[in-house]
Design a protein around this motif. Structure first.
Motif, PDB file in Angstrom:
ATOM      1  N   LEU A 111     -50.772  14.670   8.928  1.00  0.00           N
ATOM      2  CA  LEU A 111     -50.617  13.223   9.047  1.00  0.00           C
ATOM      3  C   LEU A 111     -50.329  12.886  10.513  1.00  0.00           C
ATOM      4  O   LEU A 111     -49.457  13.503  11.130  1.00  0.00           O
ATOM      5  N   SER A 157     -39.237  19.133  19.805  1.00  0.00           N
ATOM      6  CA  SER A 157     -38.909  17.904  20.478  1.00  0.00           C
ATOM      7  C   SER A 157     -38.900  16.698  19.544  1.00  0.00           C
ATOM      8  O   SER A 157     -38.096  15.768  19.733  1.00  0.00           O
ATOM      9  N   SER A 158     -39.732  16.707  18.512  1.00  0.00           N
ATOM     10  CA  SER A 158     -39.869  15.466  17.729  1.00  0.00           C
ATOM     11  C   SER A 158     -38.695  15.185  16.798  1.00  0.00           C
ATOM     12  O   SER A 158     -38.567  14.078  16.288  1.00  0.00           O
ATOM     13  N   LYS A 210     -36.843  25.801  21.686  1.00  0.00           N
ATOM     14  CA  LYS A 210     -37.900  26.718  21.244  1.00  0.00           C
ATOM     15  C   LYS A 210     -38.138  27.852  22.224  1.00  0.00           C
ATOM     16  O   LYS A 210     -39.034  28.659  22.015  1.00  0.00           O
ATOM     17  N   SER A 212     -44.719  29.141  12.737  1.00  0.00           N
ATOM     18  CA  SER A 212     -45.165  27.841  12.242  1.00  0.00           C
ATOM     19  C   SER A 212     -46.558  27.966  11.636  1.00  0.00           C
ATOM     20  O   SER A 212     -47.513  28.292  12.340  1.00  0.00           O
ATOM     21  N   THR A 263     -48.115  25.430  10.468  1.00  0.00           N
ATOM     22  CA  THR A 263     -48.838  24.245  10.937  1.00  0.00           C
ATOM     23  C   THR A 263     -49.506  24.513  12.279  1.00  0.00           C
ATOM     24  O   THR A 263     -50.662  24.175  12.491  1.00  0.00           O
ATOM     25  N   ARG A 264     -48.750  25.154  13.180  1.00  0.00           N
ATOM     26  CA  ARG A 264     -49.292  25.365  14.535  1.00  0.00           C
ATOM     27  C   ARG A 264     -49.842  26.766  14.738  1.00  0.00           C
ATOM     28  O   ARG A 264     -50.381  27.083  15.787  1.00  0.00           O
ATOM     29  N   HIS A 272     -44.120  23.481   5.648  1.00  0.00           N
ATOM     30  CA  HIS A 272     -43.852  24.734   4.923  1.00  0.00           C
ATOM     31  C   HIS A 272     -42.383  25.146   5.027  1.00  0.00           C
ATOM     32  O   HIS A 272     -41.953  26.080   4.368  1.00  0.00           O
ATOM     33  N   GLU A 298     -40.683  26.466   7.572  1.00  0.00           N
ATOM     34  CA  GLU A 298     -40.275  27.631   8.372  1.00  0.00           C
ATOM     35  C   GLU A 298     -39.260  27.252   9.449  1.00  0.00           C
ATOM     36  O   GLU A 298     -38.320  28.010   9.722  1.00  0.00           O
ATOM     37  N   ALA A 299     -39.455  26.094  10.063  1.00  0.00           N
ATOM     38  CA  ALA A 299     -38.511  25.657  11.098  1.00  0.00           C
ATOM     39  C   ALA A 299     -37.126  25.438  10.485  1.00  0.00           C
ATOM     40  O   ALA A 299     -36.112  25.869  11.049  1.00  0.00           O
ATOM     41  N   LYS A 305     -43.922  16.655   3.305  1.00  0.00           N
ATOM     42  CA  LYS A 305     -45.238  16.802   2.661  1.00  0.00           C
ATOM     43  C   LYS A 305     -45.017  17.751   1.488  1.00  0.00           C
ATOM     44  O   LYS A 305     -44.920  18.970   1.681  1.00  0.00           O
TER      45      LYS A 305
HETATM   46  P1  G4P Z   1     -44.442  24.859   9.150  1.00  0.00           P
HETATM   47  O1  G4P Z   1     -43.517  25.715   8.347  1.00  0.00           O
HETATM   48  O2  G4P Z   1     -45.713  24.523   8.484  1.00  0.00           O
HETATM   49  O3  G4P Z   1     -44.618  25.309  10.548  1.00  0.00           O
HETATM   50  O4  G4P Z   1     -43.778  23.455   9.168  1.00  0.00           O
HETATM   51  P2  G4P Z   1     -42.595  22.920   9.957  1.00  0.00           P
HETATM   52  O5  G4P Z   1     -41.935  21.974   9.030  1.00  0.00           O
HETATM   53  O6  G4P Z   1     -41.785  24.026  10.497  1.00  0.00           O
HETATM   54  O7  G4P Z   1     -43.295  22.128  11.151  1.00  0.00           O
HETATM   55  C1  G4P Z   1     -43.894  22.787  12.236  1.00  0.00           C
HETATM   56  C2  G4P Z   1     -44.332  21.819  13.300  1.00  0.00           C
HETATM   57  O8  G4P Z   1     -45.468  21.086  12.829  1.00  0.00           O
HETATM   58  C3  G4P Z   1     -43.329  20.777  13.700  1.00  0.00           C
HETATM   59  O9  G4P Z   1     -43.576  20.370  15.026  1.00  0.00           O
HETATM   60  C4  G4P Z   1     -43.687  19.599  12.814  1.00  0.00           C
HETATM   61  O10 G4P Z   1     -43.236  18.400  13.339  1.00  0.00           O
HETATM   62  C5  G4P Z   1     -45.194  19.698  12.861  1.00  0.00           C
HETATM   63  N1  G4P Z   1     -45.870  19.102  11.724  1.00  0.00           N
HETATM   64  C6  G4P Z   1     -45.924  19.595  10.462  1.00  0.00           C
HETATM   65  N2  G4P Z   1     -46.699  18.827   9.711  1.00  0.00           N
HETATM   66  C7  G4P Z   1     -47.151  17.818  10.492  1.00  0.00           C
HETATM   67  C8  G4P Z   1     -48.004  16.693  10.261  1.00  0.00           C
HETATM   68  O11 G4P Z   1     -48.549  16.464   9.162  1.00  0.00           O
HETATM   69  N3  G4P Z   1     -48.234  15.875  11.305  1.00  0.00           N
HETATM   70  C9  G4P Z   1     -47.672  16.092  12.528  1.00  0.00           C
HETATM   71  N4  G4P Z   1     -47.954  15.205  13.474  1.00  0.00           N
HETATM   72  N5  G4P Z   1     -46.883  17.163  12.793  1.00  0.00           N
HETATM   73  C10 G4P Z   1     -46.624  18.005  11.779  1.00  0.00           C
HETATM   74  P3  G4P Z   1     -43.214  21.236  16.255  1.00  0.00           P
HETATM   75  O12 G4P Z   1     -44.080  22.399  16.393  1.00  0.00           O
HETATM   76  O13 G4P Z   1     -41.754  21.566  16.128  1.00  0.00           O
HETATM   77  O14 G4P Z   1     -43.503  20.299  17.462  1.00  0.00           O
HETATM   78  P4  G4P Z   1     -42.748  19.068  18.065  1.00  0.00           P
HETATM   79  O15 G4P Z   1     -43.653  17.918  17.866  1.00  0.00           O
HETATM   80  O16 G4P Z   1     -41.459  18.856  17.328  1.00  0.00           O
HETATM   81  O17 G4P Z   1     -42.517  19.445  19.456  1.00  0.00           O
END
Ligand code: G4P
Length: 189
Positions: free
Chosen positions: A20, A59-60, A81, A98, A100-101, A129, A131-132, A156
């Motif tokens: 999203l 950061s978010s 991180k 992650s 997602t990433r 998922h 993991e964070a 989600k």
């Molecule tokens: P994970 O286990 O699938 O990795 O999920 P997790 O909840 O740990 O989220 C991993 C990163 O992916 C987080 O950002 C999270 O904000 C981002 N993320 C997960 N789903 C979505 C989505 O649907 N949309 C967006 N825009 N971001 C998503 P991060 O790697 O920590 O980056 P940052 O933006 O906080 O710097």
């Protein structure tokens, strides 16, 4: 949280069935007024829990975490991180992958900012998922802190992190829970 759901419907869109995009108000450009309302809502949901500190991951997570800390009148701690030359002593770390990433990082915090008698609320922008969040829980537990709960701005539910955390015994509160992303639209739980 109705205001947040309306904002997601008006300004969010699906990149694909997993992702999203809400970068116009949550994680790139930030709507500060909405963040204040989000912080107040988390504080309301966790009121009476004697929270001593809010924690998040850069950061978010920072914007909703800082407004939550403001509403609760407690300090907020940012888990990093990566380490740096000035963040190397008395730190605690755990590896987080992650989905997602599709990468890993070393979640890092200075021990001085998490105390054994702390009651911590962990706040993040997305719960996917999980993991964070699990990585953050490992660090907080290692420090001896009590985890009061986890607050996600957007969960989600189709990615199951929330259920895994609930099954592990954590209280998880999401302000908007999405069960499906598709070209047809965004479906809330
Ligand atoms: P994970 O286990 O699938 O990795 O999920 P997790 O909840 O740990 O989220 C991993 C990163 O992916 C987080 O950002 C999270 O904000 C981002 N993320 C997960 N789903 C979505 C989505 O649907 N949309 C967006 N825009 N971001 C998503 P991060 O790697 O920590 O980056 P940052 O933006 O906080 O710097």
């Amino acid at each position: 949280m109705e205001l947040l759901k309306q904002r997601i419907l008006q300004h969010g869109y699906s990149l694909n069935e997993n992702t999203l995009i809400v970068d116009s108000f949550l994680n790139h450009q930030v709507d500060a007024e909405l963040m204040m309302r989000i912080g107040q809502e988390f504080a309301r949901r966790f009121s009476g829990e004697d929270i001593t500190r809010v924690a998040t991951i850069e950061s978010s997570g920072i914007s909703p975490a800082v407004t939550t800390a403001l509403a609760l009148q407690v300090p907020m701690v940012i888990m990093k991180k990566s380490t740096s030359a000035i963040l190397k002593d008395d730190i605690i770390q755990t590896k987080v992958f992650s989905f997602t990433r599709q990468n890993s990082y070393m979640l890092t915090v200075k021990k001085a900012f998490i105390h054994p008698n702390d009651r911590i609320l962990f706040i993040d922008d997305f719960l996917a998922h999980g993991e964070a969040s699990f990585g953050a829980m490992r660090i907080l537990q290692h420090c001896g802190a009590e985890i009061v709960g986890i607050g996600a701005v957007i969960e989600k539910t189709f990615q199951n992190g929330g259920n895994r955390l609930r099954d592990a015994g954590y209280r998880v509160e999401a302000l908007a829970a999405i069960r499906k992303l598709s070209p047809a639209g965004i479906e809330f739980v």
